[in-house]
Design a protein around this motif. Sequence first.
Motif, PDB file in Angstrom:
ATOM      1  N   UNK A   1       0.818  -1.215   0.000  1.00 18.12           N
ATOM      2  CA  UNK A   1       0.000   0.000   0.000  1.00 18.12           C
ATOM      3  C   UNK A   1       0.856   1.271   0.000  1.00 18.12           C
ATOM      4  N   UNK A   2       2.149   1.126   0.311  1.00 23.43           N
ATOM      5  CA  UNK A   2       3.035   2.288   0.408  1.00 23.43           C
ATOM      6  C   UNK A   2       3.847   2.430  -0.885  1.00 23.43           C
TER       7      UNK A   2
ATOM      8  N   UNK B   1       7.364  15.864  -4.214  1.00 32.06           N
ATOM      9  CA  UNK B   1       6.067  15.618  -3.583  1.00 32.06           C
ATOM     10  C   UNK B   1       6.093  14.368  -2.713  1.00 32.06           C
ATOM     11  N   UNK B   2       5.286  14.379  -1.683  1.00 30.55           N
ATOM     12  CA  UNK B   2       5.292  13.306  -0.706  1.00 30.55           C
ATOM     13  C   UNK B   2       4.502  12.098  -1.190  1.00 30.55           C
ATOM     14  N   UNK B   3       4.926  10.932  -0.718  1.00 32.38           N
ATOM     15  CA  UNK B   3       4.195   9.689  -0.923  1.00 32.38           C
ATOM     16  C   UNK B   3       3.846   9.096   0.427  1.00 32.38           C
ATOM     17  N   UNK B   4       2.840   8.237   0.442  1.00 29.93           N
ATOM     18  CA  UNK B   4       2.654   7.413   1.634  1.00 29.93           C
ATOM     19  C   UNK B   4       3.925   6.585   1.800  1.00 29.93           C
ATOM     20  N   UNK B   5       4.514   6.654   2.989  1.00 24.88           N
ATOM     21  CA  UNK B   5       5.856   6.089   3.179  1.00 24.88           C
ATOM     22  C   UNK B   5       5.907   5.141   4.372  1.00 24.88           C
ATOM     23  N   UNK B   6       6.493   3.978   4.143  1.00 29.87           N
ATOM     24  CA  UNK B   6       6.843   3.042   5.207  1.00 29.87           C
ATOM     25  C   UNK B   6       8.352   3.099   5.363  1.00 29.87           C
ATOM     26  N   UNK B   7       8.820   3.523   6.523  1.00 34.71           N
ATOM     27  CA  UNK B   7      10.265   3.671   6.751  1.00 34.71           C
ATOM     28  C   UNK B   7      10.719   2.711   7.835  1.00 34.71           C
TER      29      UNK B   7
ATOM     30  N   UNK C   1      -0.452  -5.707  12.281  1.00 32.52           N
ATOM     31  CA  UNK C   1      -1.222  -4.480  12.482  1.00 32.52           C
ATOM     32  C   UNK C   1      -0.336  -3.233  12.418  1.00 32.52           C
ATOM     33  N   UNK C   2       0.959  -3.400  12.657  1.00 28.18           N
ATOM     34  CA  UNK C   2       1.875  -2.270  12.602  1.00 28.18           C
ATOM     35  C   UNK C   2       2.101  -1.766  11.183  1.00 28.18           C
ATOM     36  N   UNK C   3       1.752  -2.539  10.194  1.00 28.75           N
ATOM     37  CA  UNK C   3       2.053  -2.179   8.814  1.00 28.75           C
ATOM     38  C   UNK C   3       0.845  -1.621   8.060  1.00 28.75           C
ATOM     39  N   UNK C   4      -0.264  -1.429   8.757  1.00 24.84           N
ATOM     40  CA  UNK C   4      -1.422  -0.799   8.153  1.00 24.84           C
ATOM     41  C   UNK C   4      -1.117   0.674   7.864  1.00 24.84           C
ATOM     42  N   UNK C   5      -1.773   1.196   6.845  1.00 23.04           N
ATOM     43  CA  UNK C   5      -1.663   2.631   6.601  1.00 23.04           C
ATOM     44  C   UNK C   5      -2.230   3.386   7.797  1.00 23.04           C
ATOM     45  N   UNK C   6      -1.497   4.349   8.337  1.00 24.95           N
ATOM     46  CA  UNK C   6      -2.051   5.164   9.426  1.00 24.95           C
ATOM     47  C   UNK C   6      -3.280   5.941   8.950  1.00 24.95           C
ATOM     48  N   UNK C   7      -4.132   6.282   9.864  1.00 25.36           N
ATOM     49  CA  UNK C   7      -5.300   7.098   9.526  1.00 25.36           C
ATOM     50  C   UNK C   7      -4.844   8.434   8.949  1.00 25.36           C
ATOM     51  N   UNK C   8      -5.526   8.889   7.922  1.00 32.86           N
ATOM     52  CA  UNK C   8      -5.152  10.169   7.318  1.00 32.86           C
ATOM     53  C   UNK C   8      -5.563  11.348   8.208  1.00 32.86           C
ATOM     54  N   UNK C   9      -6.366  11.100   9.208  1.00 33.29           N
ATOM     55  CA  UNK C   9      -6.700  12.156  10.159  1.00 33.29           C
ATOM     56  C   UNK C   9      -5.529  12.471  11.090  1.00 33.29           C
ATOM     57  N   UNK C  10      -4.726  11.435  11.371  1.00 31.20           N
ATOM     58  CA  UNK C  10      -3.585  11.664  12.263  1.00 31.20           C
ATOM     59  C   UNK C  10      -2.284  11.745  11.475  1.00 31.20           C
ATOM     60  N   UNK C  11      -2.130  10.910  10.444  1.00 27.54           N
ATOM     61  CA  UNK C  11      -1.033  11.095   9.504  1.00 27.54           C
ATOM     62  C   UNK C  11       0.236  10.322   9.744  1.00 27.54           C
ATOM     63  N   UNK C  12       0.404   9.729  10.923  1.00 28.21           N
ATOM     64  CA  UNK C  12       1.667   9.026  11.141  1.00 28.21           C
ATOM     65  C   UNK C  12       1.499   7.962  12.218  1.00 28.21           C
ATOM     66  N   UNK C  13       2.465   7.051  12.251  1.00 25.55           N
ATOM     67  CA  UNK C  13       2.545   6.041  13.310  1.00 25.55           C
ATOM     68  C   UNK C  13       4.007   5.690  13.512  1.00 25.55           C
TER      69      UNK C  13
END
Length: 401
Positions: A16-17, A244-250, A373-385
């Motif tokens: 998803x990232x 530009x930013x992407x959804x990112x898993x680091x 569960x740690x690899x789910x996309x974070x909620x876009x309301x909060x933006x990060x995990x």
Amino acid sequence: MLSRKQQRALLEKVAQYPSVALVLQGGGALGAYQCGVYEALNEAGIRPNWYAGISIGAINAALIAGNRPEDRVERLREFWDTICQPAGLATLPALGIRNSLAMLPMSPALETWAASMSAMAALWQGQTGFFEPWLTSPFMLADGSANATSFYDTRPLIQTLERLVDFDRINQDPDTRLTVGATDVESGNFRYFDSRDTRIGPEHILASGSLPPAFAPVEIDGRFYWDGGIVSNTPLEHILDEWPRNDTLAFQVDLWSARGEFPQTMMDVLERTKDIQFSSRTRHGTDMVARMQQLRTALTDLIEQLPDKRLPADLRKTLEPWLDDRVVNIVHLIYQAKPHEQQFKDYAFGSISMQNHWESGLRDTRQTLTRPEWFKLPSRDCGYAVHDIHREEQKTGLTRL
């Protein structure tokens, strides 16, 4: 090890990232931990598309990015097996000692002694394929040469990198990005060399790891560079500043833990100082993620309160970098120093310590990957995990400003 079903579920979440980054901190001999992390990711089928490193992290990142996926673990192993051999006349005695130790049951006291001998050998003899002491003391020279401004000759590392890293692959593969950081000696500014806009060569990797006064600065395009860790020991901020930013898993791999026990001896003080000094920038980076996401959330809320929910065109252009809803998920993997390790742990390049560090990275990452569960996309309301297997806690969500 993950079952096939678990692996498929994990890879679906990772897919998803658009941006999957492996971020590698500096830390000398502790860098073998990063190799264990990558081996575990590789066996799970996770293929980062962005590798970023400082110092030893830059070397490991180049070894990974500069080889075919099926060859990467082997190349990492070949590199570390090579550099964990003392250089020069110490090689044969060291091999004899190592073989003798391998037949003995390990204990904290014995491991401390073995690591101290490895550190002493590194100081006096250097490491094969990595660095060797200059024949002339730098205090006898004042001509600005490499010999005059460092204690060790790093030309062996250039030869090792040229042998083990395919730099054409790094610079031509559109699906793999490499970023390394270094410090400009004269300006004191930090600079990132990125394969997206710079042709990366061995000199860029060497510059990122040229920690003074051990190693001399490296010249690139008329400028001289030292180890990036002098300014920032992790390239996480560069990943997060991407536009530009992407959804990112680091996958943020740190070799120094900010948390530790109160020191009891002077050796403890020296070790604790290093831990705090070289881990602090990662804490700063993750704190900045939270603050930036708070600002983005607050701006979005503010725009919602405006008439027609619109901004003037010129103001929207100015605020555009702060208005996207991209998310970042930081999976933190931090090497936990053993009680018997001391302040020389970052230059104790012994094979016993190396193997222990490697196995720690392998173990920590395998355990992390069992938390889908740690690899789910974070909620876009909060933006990060932010996740860390050693803390067993999640830092998700934000308090509205």
